[in-house]
Design an enzyme around this catalytic site. Sequence first.
Site, PDB file in Angstrom:
ATOM      1  N   SER A 271       1.100  10.864  -1.970  1.00 51.17           N
ATOM      2  CA  SER A 271       0.260  12.387  -1.593  1.00 51.17           C
ATOM      3  C   SER A 271      -1.877  12.090  -2.298  1.00 51.17           C
ATOM      4  O   SER A 271      -2.461  12.866  -2.197  1.00 51.17           O
ATOM      5  CB  SER A 271       0.831  13.384  -2.035  1.00 51.17           C
ATOM      6  N   CYS A 272      -1.305  10.916  -3.183  1.00 53.66           N
ATOM      7  CA  CYS A 272      -2.509  11.122  -4.269  1.00 53.66           C
ATOM      8  C   CYS A 272      -3.452   9.556  -3.521  1.00 53.66           C
ATOM      9  O   CYS A 272      -4.931   9.858  -3.259  1.00 53.66           O
ATOM     10  CB  CYS A 272      -2.025  11.140  -5.085  1.00 53.66           C
ATOM     11  N   PHE A 273      -3.288   8.102  -3.526  1.00 55.99           N
ATOM     12  CA  PHE A 273      -3.729   7.175  -4.440  1.00 55.99           C
ATOM     13  C   PHE A 273      -4.308   7.380  -2.650  1.00 55.99           C
ATOM     14  O   PHE A 273      -5.777   6.971  -2.341  1.00 55.99           O
ATOM     15  CB  PHE A 273      -2.893   5.978  -4.145  1.00 55.99           C
ATOM     16  N   ASP A 276      -6.737  10.104  -1.985  1.00 55.14           N
ATOM     17  CA  ASP A 276      -8.402   9.983  -2.960  1.00 55.14           C
ATOM     18  C   ASP A 276      -9.015   9.023  -2.628  1.00 55.14           C
ATOM     19  O   ASP A 276     -10.204   9.025  -2.799  1.00 55.14           O
ATOM     20  CB  ASP A 276      -7.437   9.753  -4.731  1.00 55.14           C
TER      21      ASP A 276
END
Length: 449
Positions: A271-273, A276
Site C-alpha cells: 500500500s506504500c511504495f 508514494d
Amino acid sequence: MRPRISVIGLGYVGLCTAVCFASKGFHVYGMDVDVERINSLSQGRSRTYEPQLQHHLNKALKTHLFQPTVDSELAVEKSDVTFVSVGTPSLEDGSIDLTYVKQSSAAIGASLKNKPKWHLVVVRSTVVPTTCDSVVKPVIEETSGKPCGPEWGLCMNPEFLREGSAIYDTLCPDRIIIGEYDERSGSALDNLYRSFFHRKIPTKRMSMVNAELVKYANNAFLAMKVSFANMTANLCETLPTADVGVVTSAIGLDKRIGQGFLRAGLGYGGSCFPKDIKALTAFGREKNIDLPLVHATVEINEKQPFRSIDLAEKLIGSLSGKRISVLGLAFKPDTDDMREAVSIPIIKDLLQRHANVVVYDPKAIAQARRIFEGSITYAESAVECIRGSDVCILVTEWESFKDLKPKEFAKLMKHPAIVDGRRLLDPSQFSRVKYASVGLGSNHKTGTP
Ligand code: NAD
Ligand code: UGA
C-alpha cells in the site's frame, strides 16, 4: 502527568501507534470514522492481520487504556496530543488525495475551538511537501479560529513501520523524525517520545517540509534499491553460473551500500511504495522537475512480475490449458494485505493465457476471493495447491513454503517444474527437477565456486 493521546484514523499505522502507546501506560483515545471498525475494535477484534497486534490490542482493552470511539470531539478534548494517521491514497492521475487529511484536520479544529489548553497535533500520515503548512495548518486555524503556535502546536512526524513487523517497528524504530512548526511543538513531541521509549532513539528535528521530504525520499530510495537488485537479477539470468544473491550480498558488505532492500524477486508491491512513488512523481510534475531515477525504478518494477511467466514458459513451454499453482498472494509475508501485490498482475496474465490457476496463501485467501472471485481455484494448503499442477510459481516468500521439499514437488505435481520468484528455496536441492529462479543462471548449482 503523562500526556493523554488521541489517534485519528485506526488503520495499520494508527492502530499500531494506539496500542503501543497504551502498552506503555499512556491513555489513548482511538478515533475512526468507520463505525464497523470501531465496533470490532471495541470487541477486541482487529480486522488487520499483523503479528503481535492482537496481543497488544487485547492488553490495551483489558487495561482500559485504549478507548476506541467515533467521536473526534471527545478524543481531542480528552487528550493533550493528537496523532493524525488517516489514509492518503492516490487520485486517478497518481497525485495524493488529501480528502481524509482535510476532513480530519477540520474535525480537530472544530474540537479545539472550545478547548482552553494548548494542544499538539502530529501528522503521521504520509503527505507531500508543504501539506502541513498549506493544508493542515490553515484548515485547523480556520475551523478552530485559533492561530497555530500560541494556541496549538503542529508537527510532521513521518512513520516508517513495515507491515508484517509493524509492532516491532513502532516499539524499536531506527530513528525519529520531528518536523516542527515551532520550537514548542518540536520539544513537546521530543519529550513525549523520551517518555515513551525510556531510552534515546536517534532523533532529528527539522522543518515540517524537510520531514515531509524525508518520508518520500526514504521510500523512493528503498524502492530504487529493490529495482536495482531486480535489474541485476535479470542480467544474472543471462549468464549460466551467475547468482544475484551472491552479487548483492557481496556489494551489500560495502557499508556505503548496505545489505537492506537488495533482495531480488518479482518486484515490490503493497500500500506504500507504489502509492508514494506515484505521489512523488506527480509532485515532481507539478514542480516541473523530472525524477529520472524514480521513473526507472517504476519501469523496472512494472515489468518484474512477468519474469515469473517468462521463466515458467522456459520450463514447460506454452501455459495455455496448463494447471499453474501460485504459492503466495500477499504483497509480502506475514500480512494478509494484497494491495498492489505482484500476485495480481501475474494471475491476470496467466488467466489471459488461458491457464488454470490454483492459488494458496496462509493469510490472504479472503482478500484474493474478493479480487478474483470464481476465476481461479483456492487451495486450503500449499500441498493441495501444487497437487497435479504443471508448474508452480512461488510469488510470496512465506517461511512455511520452505517446508516443501523437492520430493514433495516431484510426488504431487503432474510435471514437477518450479519457478522460485522470491529465491526462497535452496537451488542446490532442486537439481533433479525443472527449476528456475529469479536472478539465477541456467546452471542452477549457483555461481558459488
Ligand atoms: P489505512 O487505510 O489502513 O487506515 C486509514 C484509516 O483512517 C481508516 O481506518 C479510515 O477509516 C480512517 N479515516 C479516514 N478518514 C478519517 C477521518 N476523517 N477521521 C478519522 N479516521 C479516518 O491506512 P494506513 O495504512 O494506516 O496508512 C495511514 C497513513 O500512514 C498513510 O498516509 C500511509 O501512507 C502512511 N503509512 C502507512 C504505512 C503502512 O505500512 N501501512 C507505513 C508508514 C506510513
Ligand atoms: C515500506 C517501508 O519499508 C516502510 O519503512 C514504510 O513505512 C512503508 O513502506 C510505508 O511508507 O508505508 P512495507 O511496504 O510495509 O514498508 O514493506 P517492505 O518491507 O518495505 O516491502 C515492500 C515491498 O518490497 C514488498 O513487496 C517486498 O516484497 C518488496 N521487497 C522488499 C523486495 O522485493 N526486496 C527487498 O529487498 C525488500
